[in-house]
Write an enzyme that holds these catalytic residues in place. Structure first.
Site, PDB file in Angstrom:
ATOM      1  N   SER A 163      34.190  41.640 -72.408  1.00  0.00           N
ATOM      2  CA  SER A 163      33.155  40.597 -72.447  1.00  0.00           C
ATOM      3  C   SER A 163      33.735  39.299 -71.899  1.00  0.00           C
ATOM      4  CB  SER A 163      32.684  40.351 -73.876  1.00  0.00           C
ATOM      5  OG  SER A 163      31.816  39.235 -73.920  1.00  0.00           O
ATOM      6  N   TYR A 165      33.983  38.244 -82.510  1.00  0.00           N
ATOM      7  CA  TYR A 165      33.566  39.158 -81.429  1.00  0.00           C
ATOM      8  C   TYR A 165      34.465  38.947 -80.201  1.00  0.00           C
ATOM      9  CZ  TYR A 165      30.669  41.063 -77.641  1.00  0.00           C
ATOM     10  OH  TYR A 165      30.220  41.742 -76.533  1.00  0.00           O
TER      11      TYR A 165
HETATM   12  P1  NDP Z   1      23.180  47.455 -77.566  1.00  0.00           P
HETATM   13  O1  NDP Z   1      23.176  46.729 -78.868  1.00  0.00           O
HETATM   14  O2  NDP Z   1      21.964  47.441 -76.721  1.00  0.00           O
HETATM   15  O3  NDP Z   1      23.599  48.994 -77.809  1.00  0.00           O
HETATM   16  C1  NDP Z   1      24.732  49.278 -78.569  1.00  0.00           C
HETATM   17  C2  NDP Z   1      25.039  50.750 -78.483  1.00  0.00           C
HETATM   18  O4  NDP Z   1      26.249  51.014 -79.204  1.00  0.00           O
HETATM   19  C3  NDP Z   1      23.974  51.622 -79.127  1.00  0.00           C
HETATM   20  O5  NDP Z   1      23.911  52.830 -78.390  1.00  0.00           O
HETATM   21  C4  NDP Z   1      24.521  51.884 -80.537  1.00  0.00           C
HETATM   22  O6  NDP Z   1      24.041  53.079 -81.129  1.00  0.00           O
HETATM   23  C5  NDP Z   1      25.997  51.990 -80.210  1.00  0.00           C
HETATM   24  N1  NDP Z   1      26.881  51.738 -81.343  1.00  0.00           N
HETATM   25  C6  NDP Z   1      27.046  50.613 -82.063  1.00  0.00           C
HETATM   26  N2  NDP Z   1      27.986  50.772 -83.007  1.00  0.00           N
HETATM   27  C7  NDP Z   1      28.431  52.057 -82.884  1.00  0.00           C
HETATM   28  C8  NDP Z   1      29.382  52.844 -83.570  1.00  0.00           C
HETATM   29  N3  NDP Z   1      30.118  52.345 -84.591  1.00  0.00           N
HETATM   30  N4  NDP Z   1      29.566  54.125 -83.177  1.00  0.00           N
HETATM   31  C9  NDP Z   1      28.848  54.636 -82.146  1.00  0.00           C
HETATM   32  N5  NDP Z   1      27.934  53.949 -81.456  1.00  0.00           N
HETATM   33  C10 NDP Z   1      27.717  52.679 -81.832  1.00  0.00           C
HETATM   34  O7  NDP Z   1      24.456  46.866 -76.784  1.00  0.00           O
HETATM   35  P2  NDP Z   1      24.642  46.509 -75.228  1.00  0.00           P
HETATM   36  O8  NDP Z   1      24.169  47.629 -74.395  1.00  0.00           O
HETATM   37  O9  NDP Z   1      24.161  45.155 -75.007  1.00  0.00           O
HETATM   38  O10 NDP Z   1      26.247  46.420 -75.165  1.00  0.00           O
HETATM   39  C11 NDP Z   1      27.059  47.491 -74.735  1.00  0.00           C
HETATM   40  C12 NDP Z   1      28.491  46.992 -74.679  1.00  0.00           C
HETATM   41  O11 NDP Z   1      28.579  45.862 -73.797  1.00  0.00           O
HETATM   42  C13 NDP Z   1      29.045  46.530 -76.028  1.00  0.00           C
HETATM   43  O12 NDP Z   1      30.407  46.883 -76.126  1.00  0.00           O
HETATM   44  C14 NDP Z   1      28.884  45.022 -75.952  1.00  0.00           C
HETATM   45  O13 NDP Z   1      29.781  44.343 -76.804  1.00  0.00           O
HETATM   46  C15 NDP Z   1      29.186  44.787 -74.477  1.00  0.00           C
HETATM   47  N6  NDP Z   1      28.690  43.524 -73.982  1.00  0.00           N
HETATM   48  C16 NDP Z   1      27.335  43.313 -73.915  1.00  0.00           C
HETATM   49  C17 NDP Z   1      26.854  42.119 -73.449  1.00  0.00           C
HETATM   50  C18 NDP Z   1      25.397  41.825 -73.343  1.00  0.00           C
HETATM   51  O14 NDP Z   1      25.030  40.701 -72.945  1.00  0.00           O
HETATM   52  N7  NDP Z   1      24.515  42.770 -73.667  1.00  0.00           N
HETATM   53  C19 NDP Z   1      27.772  41.037 -73.023  1.00  0.00           C
HETATM   54  C20 NDP Z   1      29.156  41.386 -73.125  1.00  0.00           C
HETATM   55  C21 NDP Z   1      29.592  42.588 -73.580  1.00  0.00           C
HETATM   56  P3  NDP Z   1      22.623  53.105 -81.953  1.00  0.00           P
HETATM   57  O15 NDP Z   1      21.554  53.004 -80.894  1.00  0.00           O
HETATM   58  O16 NDP Z   1      22.603  54.423 -82.649  1.00  0.00           O
HETATM   59  O17 NDP Z   1      22.656  51.930 -82.846  1.00  0.00           O
END
Ligand code: NDP
Length: 243
Positions: free
Chosen positions: A142, A156
């Site tokens: 990130s 975070y």
């Molecule tokens: P979302 O919140 O849209 O989706 C998160 C995903 O991670 C879901 O599929 C969720 O599953 C899964 N998840 C969360 N916790 C766990 C766990 N303990 N075990 C397995 N699966 C888990 O996130 P984004 O798509 O926005 O983000 C994806 C990645 O990108 C993350 O690492 C985030 O930190 C990073 N990121 C995102 C940014 C943004 O602006 N969106 C910016 C910078 C980094 P379920 O659907 O079952 O809850």
């Protein structure tokens, strides 16, 4: 034998975009989720309807037994040749002085322990030094590492700093074992992680003038997974519209 890509957190957001994008160039996609089974199954349906191969697995990346089961399931579908460590949480906004230790630990369990468990399992299966046939790992960092996330999510940012550090170190450890490890660091993307008011507040500070679409992040992840990136390892690629 089919080449299998594991995408953690593939049920929505960036992970779902990576899963959908990977199926076209021929990956068999094993996507994991934590709780939202119906969202994960919808992604699988999209991929299979388009002629691709995908399966969804419930697995909490912070749990060692879940991760082992995820990889065992994936191995039944072909050779595990790719891993995208995408699952992550960003938690509620809170200043560091007011952060509950349990919330700090929960953040690190998913964002850091999860990346460690999945990356280590992938290396054990892919490493040419252990009888594997190589592969590629892409971790999701990130821009918060650089920006600090002051006033809302310092923990975070710290968890993602650990992801970036693991990328660099692990990339060097396995560079001669047929595995390329890289990291993509997103800026602000339109996913459920970012409520509309947060997007509206932060968008004016994005040089390109808009929030990113998950596909725009997935494209870079897919490049790093591909043979076109055969000489790229230990890289952190920022995808942030200039932020
Ligand atoms: P979302 O919140 O849209 O989706 C998160 C995903 O991670 C879901 O599929 C969720 O599953 C899964 N998840 C969360 N916790 C766990 C766990 N303990 N075990 C397995 N699966 C888990 O996130 P984004 O798509 O926005 O983000 C994806 C990645 O990108 C993350 O690492 C985030 O930190 C990073 N990121 C995102 C940014 C943004 O602006 N969106 C910016 C910078 C980094 P379920 O659907 O079952 O809850």
């Amino acid at each position: 034998m089919d080449k299998v890509l594991i995408v953690t957190g593939g049920s929505r957001g960036i992970g779902a975009a990576v899963a959908r994008g990977a199926a076209a160039p021929g990956w068999t996609v094993v996507l994991s989720y934590r709780t939202r089974a119906e969202r994960a199954e919808a992604v699988v349906r999209d991929i299979t309807t388009a002629g691709g191969h995908a399966v969804a697995v419930q697995a909490d990346v912070a749990r060692e037994d879940d991760v082992a089961r995820l990889f065992d399931t994936a191995a039944r579908h072909g050779r595990i040749a790719g891993l995208v460590n995408n699952a992550g949480i960003n938690g509620d906004p809170v200043r560091m002085a007011d952060l509950a230790p349990a919330d700090f630990s929960a953040m690190f369990a998913t964002n850091v322990t999860g990346v460690f468990l999945c990356a280590a399992e992938a290396v054990r299966r892919m490493s040419t030094a252990r009888g594997g046939a190589g592969g590629a790992i892409v971790n999701i960092g990130s821009v918060a590492v650089r920006l600090g996330a002051a006033g809302e999510r310092v923990h975070y940012a710290a968890s993602k700093a650990a992801v970036v550090a693991m990328t660099h170190g692990l990339a060097l450890e396995v560079a001669r074992e047929g595995i390329r490890v890289n990291c993509v660091s997103p800026g602000l993307f339109a996913t459920e992680m970012n409520p509309p008011e947060r997007v509206a507040r932060l968008t004016p500070a994005i040089p390109i003038g808009r929030v990113g679409a998950p596909d725009e992040l997935a494209n870079v992840v897919l490049f790093l997974l591909s043979d076109a990136a055969s000489y790229v390892l230990g890289a952190e690629v920022t995808v942030s519209g200039g932020r």
